[in-house]
Design a protein around this motif. Structure first.
Motif, PDB file in Angstrom:
ATOM      1  N   TYR A  92      -8.483  -2.606   7.533  1.00  0.00           N
ATOM      2  CA  TYR A  92      -7.233  -3.636   7.906  1.00  0.00           C
ATOM      3  C   TYR A  92      -7.443  -3.998   9.363  1.00  0.00           C
ATOM      4  O   TYR A  92      -6.924  -5.161   9.722  1.00  0.00           O
ATOM      5  N   ASP A  93      -8.128  -3.177  10.133  1.00  0.00           N
ATOM      6  CA  ASP A  93      -8.007  -3.467  11.660  1.00  0.00           C
ATOM      7  C   ASP A  93      -9.160  -4.813  11.556  1.00  0.00           C
ATOM      8  O   ASP A  93      -8.880  -5.842  12.361  1.00  0.00           O
ATOM      9  N   MET A  94     -10.115  -4.657  10.905  1.00  0.00           N
ATOM     10  CA  MET A  94     -10.947  -5.806  10.870  1.00  0.00           C
ATOM     11  C   MET A  94     -10.650  -7.123  10.248  1.00  0.00           C
ATOM     12  O   MET A  94     -10.868  -8.026  10.790  1.00  0.00           O
ATOM     13  N   PHE A  95      -9.538  -6.983   9.188  1.00  0.00           N
ATOM     14  CA  PHE A  95      -9.070  -7.907   8.668  1.00  0.00           C
ATOM     15  C   PHE A  95      -7.885  -8.790   9.506  1.00  0.00           C
ATOM     16  O   PHE A  95      -8.052 -10.004   9.956  1.00  0.00           O
ATOM     17  N   GLU A  96      -7.425  -7.696  10.440  1.00  0.00           N
ATOM     18  CA  GLU A  96      -6.450  -8.422  11.616  1.00  0.00           C
ATOM     19  C   GLU A  96      -7.300  -9.137  12.625  1.00  0.00           C
ATOM     20  O   GLU A  96      -6.958 -10.008  13.159  1.00  0.00           O
TER      21      GLU A  96
ATOM     22  N   VAL B 252      -5.220   4.762  -3.526  1.00  0.00           N
ATOM     23  CA  VAL B 252      -6.492   4.251  -3.222  1.00  0.00           C
ATOM     24  C   VAL B 252      -6.901   2.898  -4.196  1.00  0.00           C
ATOM     25  O   VAL B 252      -7.295   1.823  -3.947  1.00  0.00           O
ATOM     26  N   ARG B 253      -6.412   2.993  -5.389  1.00  0.00           N
ATOM     27  CA  ARG B 253      -6.469   1.997  -6.419  1.00  0.00           C
ATOM     28  C   ARG B 253      -5.945   0.755  -5.987  1.00  0.00           C
ATOM     29  O   ARG B 253      -6.376  -0.507  -6.001  1.00  0.00           O
ATOM     30  N   PHE B 254      -4.668   0.511  -5.402  1.00  0.00           N
ATOM     31  CA  PHE B 254      -3.971  -0.200  -5.062  1.00  0.00           C
ATOM     32  C   PHE B 254      -4.469  -1.056  -3.554  1.00  0.00           C
ATOM     33  O   PHE B 254      -4.805  -2.303  -3.571  1.00  0.00           O
ATOM     34  N   ILE B 255      -4.818  -0.047  -2.822  1.00  0.00           N
ATOM     35  CA  ILE B 255      -5.661  -0.485  -1.694  1.00  0.00           C
ATOM     36  C   ILE B 255      -6.915  -1.046  -2.064  1.00  0.00           C
ATOM     37  O   ILE B 255      -7.351  -1.983  -1.392  1.00  0.00           O
ATOM     38  N   LYS B 256      -7.626  -0.502  -2.839  1.00  0.00           N
ATOM     39  CA  LYS B 256      -9.018  -1.016  -3.266  1.00  0.00           C
ATOM     40  C   LYS B 256      -8.822  -2.414  -3.787  1.00  0.00           C
ATOM     41  O   LYS B 256      -9.675  -3.443  -3.481  1.00  0.00           O
TER      42      LYS B 256
ATOM     43  N   HIS C 237       0.024  -3.901   0.181  1.00  0.00           N
ATOM     44  CA  HIS C 237       0.148  -2.389  -0.186  1.00  0.00           C
ATOM     45  C   HIS C 237      -0.295  -1.652   0.921  1.00  0.00           C
ATOM     46  O   HIS C 237       0.176  -0.383   0.845  1.00  0.00           O
ATOM     47  N   TYR C 238      -1.012  -2.232   1.943  1.00  0.00           N
ATOM     48  CA  TYR C 238      -1.250  -1.342   3.186  1.00  0.00           C
ATOM     49  C   TYR C 238       0.043  -0.947   3.864  1.00  0.00           C
ATOM     50  O   TYR C 238       0.200   0.020   4.229  1.00  0.00           O
ATOM     51  N   ASP C 239       0.710  -2.160   3.864  1.00  0.00           N
ATOM     52  CA  ASP C 239       2.053  -2.018   4.639  1.00  0.00           C
ATOM     53  C   ASP C 239       2.851  -0.880   3.853  1.00  0.00           C
ATOM     54  O   ASP C 239       3.648  -0.465   4.449  1.00  0.00           O
ATOM     55  N   LYS C 240       2.956  -0.841   2.654  1.00  0.00           N
ATOM     56  CA  LYS C 240       3.630  -0.151   1.722  1.00  0.00           C
ATOM     57  C   LYS C 240       3.278   1.395   1.798  1.00  0.00           C
ATOM     58  O   LYS C 240       4.083   2.284   1.974  1.00  0.00           O
ATOM     59  N   PHE C 241       1.996   1.631   1.963  1.00  0.00           N
ATOM     60  CA  PHE C 241       1.466   2.823   2.013  1.00  0.00           C
ATOM     61  C   PHE C 241       0.934   3.510   3.071  1.00  0.00           C
ATOM     62  O   PHE C 241       0.320   4.486   3.219  1.00  0.00           O
ATOM     63  N   LYS C 242       0.983   2.837   4.093  1.00  0.00           N
ATOM     64  CA  LYS C 242       0.453   3.233   5.297  1.00  0.00           C
ATOM     65  C   LYS C 242       0.654   4.493   6.090  1.00  0.00           C
ATOM     66  O   LYS C 242      -0.048   5.395   6.370  1.00  0.00           O
ATOM     67  N   TYR C 243       2.133   5.062   5.630  1.00  0.00           N
ATOM     68  CA  TYR C 243       2.307   6.458   5.884  1.00  0.00           C
ATOM     69  C   TYR C 243       1.770   7.420   5.006  1.00  0.00           C
ATOM     70  O   TYR C 243       1.489   8.694   5.409  1.00  0.00           O
ATOM     71  N   GLU C 244       1.667   7.068   3.784  1.00  0.00           N
ATOM     72  CA  GLU C 244       0.929   7.938   2.941  1.00  0.00           C
ATOM     73  C   GLU C 244      -0.454   8.115   3.362  1.00  0.00           C
ATOM     74  O   GLU C 244      -1.245   9.181   2.988  1.00  0.00           O
TER      75      GLU C 244
END
Length: 173
Positions: free
Chosen positions: A133-137, A56-60, A110-117
């Motif tokens: 991330y859907d909004m960003f896309e 969450v810290r990385f994603i944040k 980071h999202y790509d790296k952690f999306k499965y977690e």
């Protein structure tokens, strides 16, 4: 005969004692196994919580960066705070002659790296992060002027959640 009866009685009580001792031993073993399982489960949960907090810290940080990019690009036309108050018609009218989707350079490493977690997070957290991330896309792939009313309303709702996410303390999982 008396001697044989004494031997049989002793053997019987010895057998009863062995059965009781064995049963107590089995119960104690089962209790020990349950205690070990409970301790392992607690340790596993603590490790999961630590992992999710770090993710969450990385994603944040990445979401905060993307929000700042969004603010910066929109500032040239209308501040985000103003856009949040637009109706759909005002929004479409304001961006009718602007093509700006190419200006948005969002990070998703980071999202790509952690999306499965992220899938193993509590539903509320996972759904919010996915929505961001859907909004960003959506912003990156389609100009504002081409959005449907539903996309615009989703954008406004997600911005509210995104602001809360950025400014709240998610370290206490």
């Amino acid at each position: 005969m008396e001697f044989m009866e004494i031997v049989k009685a002793d053997a019987f009580w010895g057998l009863v004692g062995a059965v009781i001792g064995g049963a107590v031993s089995i119960i104690a073993t089962v209790m020990q196994i349950k205690a070990q399982n409970k301790a392992q489960e607690k340790q596993k949960r603590e490790q999961h919580d630590k992992t999710m907090t770090i993710i969450v810290r990385f994603i944040k940080n990445e979401v905060r960066h993307n929000y700042e990019v969004l603010e910066e690009v929109n500032k040239e036309f209308f501040p985000l705070e103003m856009i949040k108050n637009f109706t759909y018609d005002e929004f479409i009218q304001a961006f009718r002659s602007h093509y700006i989707k190419e200006r948005f350079e969002f990070e998703t490493d980071h999202y790509d790296k952690f999306k499965y977690e992220i899938a193993y997070m509590e539903n509320r957290f996972a759904n919010e992060i996915i929505d961001f991330y859907d909004m960003f896309e959506m912003i990156r792939s389609e100009d504002y002027r081409e959005w449907s009313k539903e996309q615009f309303e989703n954008f406004k709702e997600t911005l509210v959640d995104l602001n809360f996410f950025i400014h709240s303390d998610y370290d206490h999982w």
